[in-house]
Every structure is written in C-alpha cells, then in structure tokens.
Scaffold this motif. Structure first.
Motif, PDB file in Angstrom:
ATOM      1  N   ASP A 157      12.544 -32.830 -31.570  1.00 47.98           N
ATOM      2  CA  ASP A 157      13.339 -31.624 -31.648  1.00 47.98           C
ATOM      3  C   ASP A 157      13.482 -31.026 -30.253  1.00 47.98           C
ATOM      4  O   ASP A 157      12.509 -30.610 -29.656  1.00 47.98           O
ATOM      5  CB  ASP A 157      12.663 -30.638 -32.595  1.00 47.98           C
ATOM      6  CG  ASP A 157      13.534 -29.424 -32.862  1.00 47.98           C
ATOM      7  OD1 ASP A 157      13.080 -28.591 -33.643  1.00 47.98           O
ATOM      8  OD2 ASP A 157      14.635 -29.303 -32.309  1.00 47.98           O
ATOM      9  N   ASP A 158      14.729 -31.004 -29.742  1.00 42.42           N
ATOM     10  CA  ASP A 158      14.987 -30.466 -28.415  1.00 42.42           C
ATOM     11  C   ASP A 158      15.500 -29.037 -28.470  1.00 42.42           C
ATOM     12  O   ASP A 158      15.996 -28.514 -27.483  1.00 42.42           O
ATOM     13  CB  ASP A 158      16.017 -31.333 -27.682  1.00 42.42           C
ATOM     14  CG  ASP A 158      15.470 -32.706 -27.359  1.00 42.42           C
ATOM     15  OD1 ASP A 158      14.248 -32.811 -27.181  1.00 42.42           O
ATOM     16  OD2 ASP A 158      16.256 -33.642 -27.283  1.00 42.42           O
ATOM     17  N   THR A 159      15.396 -28.399 -29.631  1.00 43.13           N
ATOM     18  CA  THR A 159      15.874 -27.042 -29.771  1.00 43.13           C
ATOM     19  C   THR A 159      14.924 -26.092 -29.069  1.00 43.13           C
ATOM     20  O   THR A 159      13.721 -26.130 -29.277  1.00 43.13           O
ATOM     21  CB  THR A 159      15.951 -26.658 -31.271  1.00 43.13           C
ATOM     22  OG1 THR A 159      16.726 -27.640 -31.935  1.00 43.13           O
ATOM     23  CG2 THR A 159      16.568 -25.294 -31.438  1.00 43.13           C
TER      24      THR A 159
ATOM     25  N   LYS B 139      16.304 -19.675 -19.338  1.00 42.20           N
ATOM     26  CA  LYS B 139      16.726 -20.885 -20.023  1.00 42.20           C
ATOM     27  C   LYS B 139      15.586 -21.897 -19.946  1.00 42.20           C
ATOM     28  O   LYS B 139      15.134 -22.252 -18.869  1.00 42.20           O
ATOM     29  CB  LYS B 139      17.982 -21.441 -19.366  1.00 42.20           C
ATOM     30  CG  LYS B 139      18.581 -22.607 -20.076  1.00 42.20           C
ATOM     31  CD  LYS B 139      19.876 -23.025 -19.404  1.00 42.20           C
ATOM     32  CE  LYS B 139      20.463 -24.212 -20.094  1.00 42.20           C
ATOM     33  NZ  LYS B 139      21.689 -24.656 -19.444  1.00 42.20           N
TER      34      LYS B 139
ATOM     35  N   PHE C  53      15.657 -24.988 -21.607  1.00 38.29           N
ATOM     36  CA  PHE C  53      16.115 -26.358 -21.814  1.00 38.29           C
ATOM     37  C   PHE C  53      17.172 -26.678 -20.773  1.00 38.29           C
ATOM     38  O   PHE C  53      18.230 -26.078 -20.749  1.00 38.29           O
ATOM     39  CB  PHE C  53      16.702 -26.493 -23.224  1.00 38.29           C
ATOM     40  CG  PHE C  53      17.062 -27.893 -23.589  1.00 38.29           C
ATOM     41  CD1 PHE C  53      16.086 -28.760 -24.031  1.00 38.29           C
ATOM     42  CD2 PHE C  53      18.357 -28.344 -23.495  1.00 38.29           C
ATOM     43  CE1 PHE C  53      16.396 -30.055 -24.376  1.00 38.29           C
ATOM     44  CE2 PHE C  53      18.684 -29.637 -23.838  1.00 38.29           C
ATOM     45  CZ  PHE C  53      17.701 -30.495 -24.280  1.00 38.29           C
ATOM     46  N   ASN C  54      16.875 -27.624 -19.876  1.00 35.30           N
ATOM     47  CA  ASN C  54      17.791 -27.939 -18.785  1.00 35.30           C
ATOM     48  C   ASN C  54      18.470 -29.301 -18.909  1.00 35.30           C
ATOM     49  O   ASN C  54      19.309 -29.627 -18.092  1.00 35.30           O
ATOM     50  CB  ASN C  54      17.046 -27.877 -17.450  1.00 35.30           C
ATOM     51  CG  ASN C  54      16.585 -26.474 -17.134  1.00 35.30           C
ATOM     52  OD1 ASN C  54      17.261 -25.510 -17.446  1.00 35.30           O
ATOM     53  ND2 ASN C  54      15.414 -26.352 -16.524  1.00 35.30           N
ATOM     54  N   ALA C  55      18.102 -30.096 -19.876  1.00 31.24           N
ATOM     55  CA  ALA C  55      18.681 -31.430 -20.012  1.00 31.24           C
ATOM     56  C   ALA C  55      20.095 -31.348 -20.600  1.00 31.24           C
ATOM     57  O   ALA C  55      20.445 -30.390 -21.284  1.00 31.24           O
ATOM     58  CB  ALA C  55      17.802 -32.292 -20.911  1.00 31.24           C
ATOM     59  N   VAL C  56      20.875 -32.363 -20.347  1.00 30.01           N
ATOM     60  CA  VAL C  56      22.220 -32.443 -20.890  1.00 30.01           C
ATOM     61  C   VAL C  56      22.119 -32.776 -22.367  1.00 30.01           C
ATOM     62  O   VAL C  56      21.401 -33.691 -22.764  1.00 30.01           O
ATOM     63  CB  VAL C  56      23.034 -33.526 -20.151  1.00 30.01           C
ATOM     64  CG1 VAL C  56      24.415 -33.675 -20.763  1.00 30.01           C
ATOM     65  CG2 VAL C  56      23.122 -33.195 -18.676  1.00 30.01           C
ATOM     66  N   ARG C  57      22.844 -32.045 -23.182  1.00 27.75           N
ATOM     67  CA  ARG C  57      22.831 -32.300 -24.628  1.00 27.75           C
ATOM     68  C   ARG C  57      23.958 -33.239 -25.011  1.00 27.75           C
ATOM     69  O   ARG C  57      25.022 -33.231 -24.403  1.00 27.75           O
ATOM     70  CB  ARG C  57      22.992 -30.993 -25.391  1.00 27.75           C
ATOM     71  CG  ARG C  57      21.817 -30.071 -25.216  1.00 27.75           C
ATOM     72  CD  ARG C  57      22.058 -28.779 -25.991  1.00 27.75           C
ATOM     73  NE  ARG C  57      21.048 -27.817 -25.656  1.00 27.75           N
ATOM     74  CZ  ARG C  57      20.119 -27.398 -26.487  1.00 27.75           C
ATOM     75  NH1 ARG C  57      20.076 -27.870 -27.708  1.00 27.75           N
ATOM     76  NH2 ARG C  57      19.235 -26.515 -26.111  1.00 27.75           N
ATOM     77  N   LEU C  58      23.706 -34.025 -26.053  1.00 24.36           N
ATOM     78  CA  LEU C  58      24.732 -34.917 -26.566  1.00 24.36           C
ATOM     79  C   LEU C  58      25.841 -34.103 -27.229  1.00 24.36           C
ATOM     80  O   LEU C  58      25.553 -33.113 -27.908  1.00 24.36           O
ATOM     81  CB  LEU C  58      24.151 -35.839 -27.631  1.00 24.36           C
ATOM     82  CG  LEU C  58      23.341 -37.038 -27.208  1.00 24.36           C
ATOM     83  CD1 LEU C  58      22.796 -37.751 -28.449  1.00 24.36           C
ATOM     84  CD2 LEU C  58      24.160 -37.984 -26.385  1.00 24.36           C
TER      85      LEU C  58
ATOM     86  N   ALA D 139      25.720 -37.108 -31.335  1.00 27.03           N
ATOM     87  CA  ALA D 139      24.439 -36.824 -31.980  1.00 27.03           C
ATOM     88  C   ALA D 139      24.457 -37.267 -33.441  1.00 27.03           C
ATOM     89  O   ALA D 139      23.462 -37.797 -33.951  1.00 27.03           O
ATOM     90  CB  ALA D 139      24.115 -35.337 -31.871  1.00 27.03           C
TER      91      ALA D 139
END
Length: 103
Positions: free
Chosen positions: A2-4, A31, A33-38, A43
């Motif tokens: 879970d990347d939420t 913030k 979460f710094n990664a690029v989201r799909l 997804a």
C-alpha cells in the motif's frame, strides 16, 4: 503493498524558532510520498495480472514469472501488462498456458 500516504495526522515542521526570535514559519503538512504513481488504467492492469498470476500459478511461481524477462513475450511480463491492454492480453495468455502445462 500500500503506497497510500498516511493523512491521519499533520507532520509539523522541525523548526522551533528562527534565529532572530520570530515565530517559525512552519509547513504544517509535508508531502510524504515522492515516487511517481502509476496512471489509473496501468494500476488496474497491474492488479488484474498480479491477481490472475497468483490464482493460476501460486505465489512463488507468479512472482518469478511476472518479474523475470520472458523470451516468448519479449520482456518482463509485469512491465508488458502495465504498459498496454495488448500487453495485458498477451501476459494473460502466457499465464493460462503455464497454468495448463503445470508450470
């Protein structure tokens, strides 16, 4: 996985006070979460292919298959499935063939 980000509590700034005694100009939210989201469609395809592979091949075999370059597909199955609907269909067919042959 879970990347939420956890938004239940604000993250206070670590700045206590400025050198001249003024109150800190704090950022109360940071913030996390710094990664690029799909993108949403990618997804969804990732979820579909992972679920199918786990159900048909089992956990270990699915993980190995999805993350290892496949000569017949010409790439890593997970990447191909996430990239396009055609890639997803090709990987689904490969999973079905592996499941039928027992491995």
């Amino acid at each position: 996985m879970d990347d939420t980000p956890d938004l239940s509590e604000p993250v206070a700034s670590e700045t206590a006070e400025s050198p001249n005694g003024d109150p800190p100009k704090a950022k109360f939210f940071r913030k996390k979460f710094n990664a690029v989201r799909l993108p949403a469609d990618s997804a969804v395809r990732q979820g579909k292919v992972a679920t199918l592979a786990f159900l048909k091949l089992g956990r270990e075999a699915a993980t190995e298959f999805l993350n290892t370059f496949d000569e017949a597909l010409g790439g890593r199955p997970l990447d191909l499935a996430v990239a396009s609907d055609d890639g997803l269909r090709a990987v689904e067919q490969a999973i079905a063939k592996r499941a039928e042959s027992g491995g």
